[in-house]
Write an enzyme that holds these catalytic residues in place. Structure first.
Site, PDB file in Angstrom:
ATOM      1  N   ASN A  15       0.903  -1.129  -0.026  1.00 53.89           N
ATOM      2  CA  ASN A  15      -0.077   0.178  -0.130  1.00 53.89           C
ATOM      3  C   ASN A  15       0.915   1.169   0.119  1.00 53.89           C
ATOM      4  O   ASN A  15       1.705   1.362   0.743  1.00 53.89           O
ATOM      5  CB  ASN A  15      -0.782  -0.112   1.302  1.00 53.89           C
ATOM      6  CG  ASN A  15      -1.849   1.241   1.415  1.00 53.89           C
ATOM      7  OD1 ASN A  15      -1.338   2.342   1.233  1.00 53.89           O
ATOM      8  ND2 ASN A  15      -3.039   0.925   1.791  1.00 53.89           N
ATOM      9  N   HIS A  18       1.168   6.167   1.850  1.00 53.05           N
ATOM     10  CA  HIS A  18       1.522   7.128   2.706  1.00 53.05           C
ATOM     11  C   HIS A  18       2.900   7.856   2.064  1.00 53.05           C
ATOM     12  O   HIS A  18       3.377   8.714   2.443  1.00 53.05           O
ATOM     13  CB  HIS A  18       1.968   6.598   4.071  1.00 53.05           C
ATOM     14  CG  HIS A  18       0.808   6.353   4.725  1.00 53.05           C
ATOM     15  ND1 HIS A  18      -0.140   7.318   4.914  1.00 53.05           N
ATOM     16  CD2 HIS A  18       0.135   5.222   5.287  1.00 53.05           C
ATOM     17  CE1 HIS A  18      -1.212   6.799   5.643  1.00 53.05           C
ATOM     18  NE2 HIS A  18      -0.931   5.416   5.961  1.00 53.05           N
ATOM     19  N   ARG A  26       3.275  18.990   1.423  1.00 52.41           N
ATOM     20  CA  ARG A  26       3.924  20.054   1.131  1.00 52.41           C
ATOM     21  C   ARG A  26       3.417  20.602  -0.371  1.00 52.41           C
ATOM     22  O   ARG A  26       3.901  21.650  -0.814  1.00 52.41           O
ATOM     23  CB  ARG A  26       5.348  20.024   0.932  1.00 52.41           C
ATOM     24  CG  ARG A  26       6.340  19.868   2.392  1.00 52.41           C
ATOM     25  CD  ARG A  26       6.145  21.247   2.759  1.00 52.41           C
ATOM     26  NE  ARG A  26       7.013  21.348   3.966  1.00 52.41           N
ATOM     27  CZ  ARG A  26       8.106  21.598   4.216  1.00 52.41           C
ATOM     28  NH1 ARG A  26       9.135  21.672   2.883  1.00 52.41           N
ATOM     29  NH2 ARG A  26       8.670  21.562   5.300  1.00 52.41           N
ATOM     30  N   HIS A  51      -5.614   3.850  -1.567  1.00 51.94           N
ATOM     31  CA  HIS A  51      -6.977   3.948  -0.788  1.00 51.94           C
ATOM     32  C   HIS A  51      -7.229   5.358  -1.337  1.00 51.94           C
ATOM     33  O   HIS A  51      -6.671   6.447  -1.188  1.00 51.94           O
ATOM     34  CB  HIS A  51      -6.750   3.926   0.536  1.00 51.94           C
ATOM     35  CG  HIS A  51      -8.184   4.117   1.115  1.00 51.94           C
ATOM     36  ND1 HIS A  51      -8.292   3.771   2.784  1.00 51.94           N
ATOM     37  CD2 HIS A  51      -9.330   4.540   0.747  1.00 51.94           C
ATOM     38  CE1 HIS A  51      -9.490   4.249   2.797  1.00 51.94           C
ATOM     39  NE2 HIS A  51     -10.313   4.528   1.786  1.00 51.94           N
ATOM     40  N   ARG A  53      -9.336   8.250  -0.741  1.00 50.46           N
ATOM     41  CA  ARG A  53     -10.539   8.497   0.172  1.00 50.46           C
ATOM     42  C   ARG A  53     -11.178   9.657  -0.325  1.00 50.46           C
ATOM     43  O   ARG A  53     -10.863  10.615  -1.172  1.00 50.46           O
ATOM     44  CB  ARG A  53      -9.705   9.135   1.749  1.00 50.46           C
ATOM     45  CG  ARG A  53      -8.911   7.810   2.249  1.00 50.46           C
ATOM     46  CD  ARG A  53      -8.444   8.126   3.630  1.00 50.46           C
ATOM     47  NE  ARG A  53      -9.392   8.419   4.368  1.00 50.46           N
ATOM     48  CZ  ARG A  53      -9.388   7.517   5.376  1.00 50.46           C
ATOM     49  NH1 ARG A  53      -8.747   6.443   5.557  1.00 50.46           N
ATOM     50  NH2 ARG A  53     -10.415   7.458   6.331  1.00 50.46           N
ATOM     51  N   ARG A  57      -6.824  12.907   1.105  1.00 54.40           N
ATOM     52  CA  ARG A  57      -5.863  13.275   1.840  1.00 54.40           C
ATOM     53  C   ARG A  57      -4.561  12.786   1.481  1.00 54.40           C
ATOM     54  O   ARG A  57      -3.779  13.207   1.936  1.00 54.40           O
ATOM     55  CB  ARG A  57      -6.225  12.942   3.253  1.00 54.40           C
ATOM     56  CG  ARG A  57      -6.183  11.439   3.552  1.00 54.40           C
ATOM     57  CD  ARG A  57      -6.290  11.039   5.101  1.00 54.40           C
ATOM     58  NE  ARG A  57      -7.545  11.287   5.448  1.00 54.40           N
ATOM     59  CZ  ARG A  57      -8.051  10.638   6.592  1.00 54.40           C
ATOM     60  NH1 ARG A  57      -7.154   9.915   7.354  1.00 54.40           N
ATOM     61  NH2 ARG A  57      -9.446  10.966   7.061  1.00 54.40           N
ATOM     62  N   GLU A  78      -8.767   0.466  -2.674  1.00 56.86           N
ATOM     63  CA  GLU A  78      -9.793   0.417  -1.588  1.00 56.86           C
ATOM     64  C   GLU A  78     -10.529   1.556  -1.899  1.00 56.86           C
ATOM     65  O   GLU A  78      -9.971   2.805  -2.160  1.00 56.86           O
ATOM     66  CB  GLU A  78      -8.715   0.606  -0.515  1.00 56.86           C
ATOM     67  CG  GLU A  78      -7.951  -0.180  -0.010  1.00 56.86           C
ATOM     68  CD  GLU A  78      -7.386  -0.359   1.383  1.00 56.86           C
ATOM     69  OE1 GLU A  78      -7.475   0.801   2.122  1.00 56.86           O
ATOM     70  OE2 GLU A  78      -6.407  -0.726   1.660  1.00 56.86           O
ATOM     71  N   THR A 109      -8.496   3.630   8.578  1.00 53.65           N
ATOM     72  CA  THR A 109      -9.524   2.829   8.429  1.00 53.65           C
ATOM     73  C   THR A 109      -9.741   1.899   9.712  1.00 53.65           C
ATOM     74  O   THR A 109      -9.030   1.329  10.339  1.00 53.65           O
ATOM     75  CB  THR A 109      -9.563   1.717   7.548  1.00 53.65           C
ATOM     76  OG1 THR A 109      -9.101   2.457   6.266  1.00 53.65           O
ATOM     77  CG2 THR A 109     -10.939   0.843   7.331  1.00 53.65           C
ATOM     78  N   GLU A 159     -10.909  -9.515   2.634  1.00 54.81           N
ATOM     79  CA  GLU A 159      -9.694  -9.106   3.503  1.00 54.81           C
ATOM     80  C   GLU A 159     -10.198  -9.128   4.856  1.00 54.81           C
ATOM     81  O   GLU A 159     -11.075  -8.383   5.279  1.00 54.81           O
ATOM     82  CB  GLU A 159      -9.288  -7.836   2.742  1.00 54.81           C
ATOM     83  CG  GLU A 159      -8.076  -7.402   3.539  1.00 54.81           C
ATOM     84  CD  GLU A 159      -7.446  -6.321   2.983  1.00 54.81           C
ATOM     85  OE1 GLU A 159      -7.165  -6.121   1.573  1.00 54.81           O
ATOM     86  OE2 GLU A 159      -6.626  -5.535   3.681  1.00 54.81           O
ATOM     87  N   HIS A 198      -3.781  -4.453   7.655  1.00 55.92           N
ATOM     88  CA  HIS A 198      -4.037  -3.301   8.463  1.00 55.92           C
ATOM     89  C   HIS A 198      -3.271  -3.482   9.763  1.00 55.92           C
ATOM     90  O   HIS A 198      -3.325  -4.474  10.551  1.00 55.92           O
ATOM     91  CB  HIS A 198      -5.502  -3.080   8.907  1.00 55.92           C
ATOM     92  CG  HIS A 198      -5.753  -1.604   9.132  1.00 55.92           C
ATOM     93  ND1 HIS A 198      -5.424  -1.026  10.422  1.00 55.92           N
ATOM     94  CD2 HIS A 198      -5.990  -0.819   8.425  1.00 55.92           C
ATOM     95  CE1 HIS A 198      -5.422   0.102  10.356  1.00 55.92           C
ATOM     96  NE2 HIS A 198      -6.082   0.492   9.017  1.00 55.92           N
ATOM     97  N   HIS A 221       1.818   1.244   5.814  1.00 52.46           N
ATOM     98  CA  HIS A 221       2.396   1.918   6.885  1.00 52.46           C
ATOM     99  C   HIS A 221       3.820   1.519   7.218  1.00 52.46           C
ATOM    100  O   HIS A 221       4.891   2.250   7.246  1.00 52.46           O
ATOM    101  CB  HIS A 221       1.666   2.455   8.096  1.00 52.46           C
ATOM    102  CG  HIS A 221       1.900   3.540   8.841  1.00 52.46           C
ATOM    103  ND1 HIS A 221       2.899   3.142   9.931  1.00 52.46           N
ATOM    104  CD2 HIS A 221       1.692   4.915   8.742  1.00 52.46           C
ATOM    105  CE1 HIS A 221       3.326   4.359  10.510  1.00 52.46           C
ATOM    106  NE2 HIS A 221       2.585   5.578   9.809  1.00 52.46           N
TER     107      HIS A 221
HETATM  108  N1  PXP Z   1      -6.015  -3.204   4.138  1.00 53.94           N
HETATM  109  C1  PXP Z   1      -6.808  -2.404   4.148  1.00 53.94           C
HETATM  110  C2  PXP Z   1      -8.453  -2.553   3.594  1.00 53.94           C
HETATM  111  C3  PXP Z   1      -6.446  -0.834   4.476  1.00 53.94           C
HETATM  112  O1  PXP Z   1      -7.705  -0.009   4.761  1.00 53.94           O
HETATM  113  C4  PXP Z   1      -5.333  -0.653   4.843  1.00 53.94           C
HETATM  114  C5  PXP Z   1      -5.000   0.578   5.403  1.00 53.94           C
HETATM  115  O2  PXP Z   1      -5.270   1.676   4.132  1.00 53.94           O
HETATM  116  C6  PXP Z   1      -4.231  -1.623   4.786  1.00 53.94           C
HETATM  117  C7  PXP Z   1      -4.691  -2.879   4.223  1.00 53.94           C
HETATM  118  C8  PXP Z   1      -2.749  -1.182   5.262  1.00 53.94           C
HETATM  119  O3  PXP Z   1      -2.768  -0.992   6.411  1.00 53.94           O
HETATM  120  P1  PXP Z   1      -1.302  -0.503   6.936  1.00 53.94           P
HETATM  121  O4  PXP Z   1      -0.858   0.947   6.405  1.00 53.94           O
HETATM  122  O5  PXP Z   1      -1.740  -0.403   8.584  1.00 53.94           O
HETATM  123  O6  PXP Z   1      -0.275  -1.689   6.595  1.00 53.94           O
END
Ligand code: PXP
Length: 249
Positions: A15, A18, A26, A51, A53, A57, A78, A109, A159, A198, A221
């Site tokens: 993912n 970030h 910035r 994702h 959103r 963001r 997502e 989430t 998931e 997650h 993350h």
């Molecule tokens: N899976 C889903 C459905 C999520 O919403 C997220 C966070 O966006 C992740 C996986 C990844 O989570 P993390 O960033 O905590 O690894």
């Protein structure tokens, strides 16, 4: 001796939300989540999760469009079950869509999608996305009531939300792990392809990766944070290694 069931391989979806968080802080053109996606794929990621959103963001519409243009087959989008997102996803046609709940004020989430509480809307979304050529996963808590509803939704993938497992410690974490393993077994037996994600990190990923009924982990993350010190290819490679080593033991 009875034959042991072969354990299927486990895939890592990275993912890159970030990476976009840093860019948006910035308003610069860098760092580029699409460039990060290329590096992650070259380092062994099987897919890239973003994702989109409602408040935009981090990931922007142009990021999803660019990723899909790069290779729609590796994109896992997502998104919330909303008309705006369904319209966008139907035009982009990513290989996979993961339906998640979304609250504007949340940091991330916070829990699984309440499929049971909005079955008609989820079922209609799954049908619409399938017509666009996307495989749908429902991001849900390891809750039998949600599994029952998911069976009626038409989604081929689930998931499992591992956030509570990631936050728990000691006995509470062991109990969460047990709950997730039992749920993964039931979901696979019901015909779903089972993913999880997650809050997973290098320190807590092994027990989840060891669950043979789970074939994909989506992690963001911890990998992006680790990339700040070791670089993204190394961060992806070490997470894959941790998952595969857990799978072998
Ligand atoms: N899976 C889903 C459905 C999520 O919403 C997220 C966070 O966006 C992740 C996986 C990844 O989570 P993390 O960033 O905590 O690894």
């Amino acid at each position: 001796m009875p034959a042991r069931r072969a354990v299927p391989a486990i895939r890592l979806g990275v993912n890159v939300d970030h990476v976009a968080t840093i860019r948006q802080a910035r308003g610069t053109p860098y760092p580029d989540p699409v460039e990060a996606a290329r590096l992650a794929l070259a380092a062994g990621a099987a897919s890239i999760t973003v994702h989109l959103r409602e408040d935009r963001r981090h990931i922007q519409d142009r990021d999803v469009a660019a990723l899909v243009a790069h290779d729609r087959g590796i994109v896992n989008l997502e998104m919330a079950v909303s008309e705006e997102m369904l319209r966008l996803a139907s035009s982009w046609k990513p290989a996979c869509v993961c339906l998640v709940p979304e609250k504007r004020e949340e940091l991330t989430t916070e829990g699984g999608l309440d499929v049971a509480g909005q079955l008609d809307a989820v079922r209609a979304a799954c049908a619409r996305l399938a017509r666009a050529g996307s495989r749908v996963a429902l991001f849900i808590d390891a809750d039998p009531r949600q599994l029952k509803a998911a069976k009626l939704s038409g989604a081929p993938h689930l998931e499992i939300h591992t956030g509570r497992y990631a936050e728990a410690r000691g006995r509470a974490q062991a109990a969460e792990l047990k709950r997730i393993a039992a749920f993964a077994r039931a979901a696979r037996k019901a015909g779903f392809e089972v993913h999880a994600g997650h809050g997973l990190t290098l320190d807590n990923v092994a027990p989840i990766a060891r669950i043979a009924d789970i074939v994909e982990l989506n992690i963001g993350h911890a990998i992006v944070a680790r990339a700040l010190t070791v670089g993204l290819p190394a961060a992806v490679a070490e997470m894959r290694r941790a998952m595969h080593e857990a799978r072998r033991t």
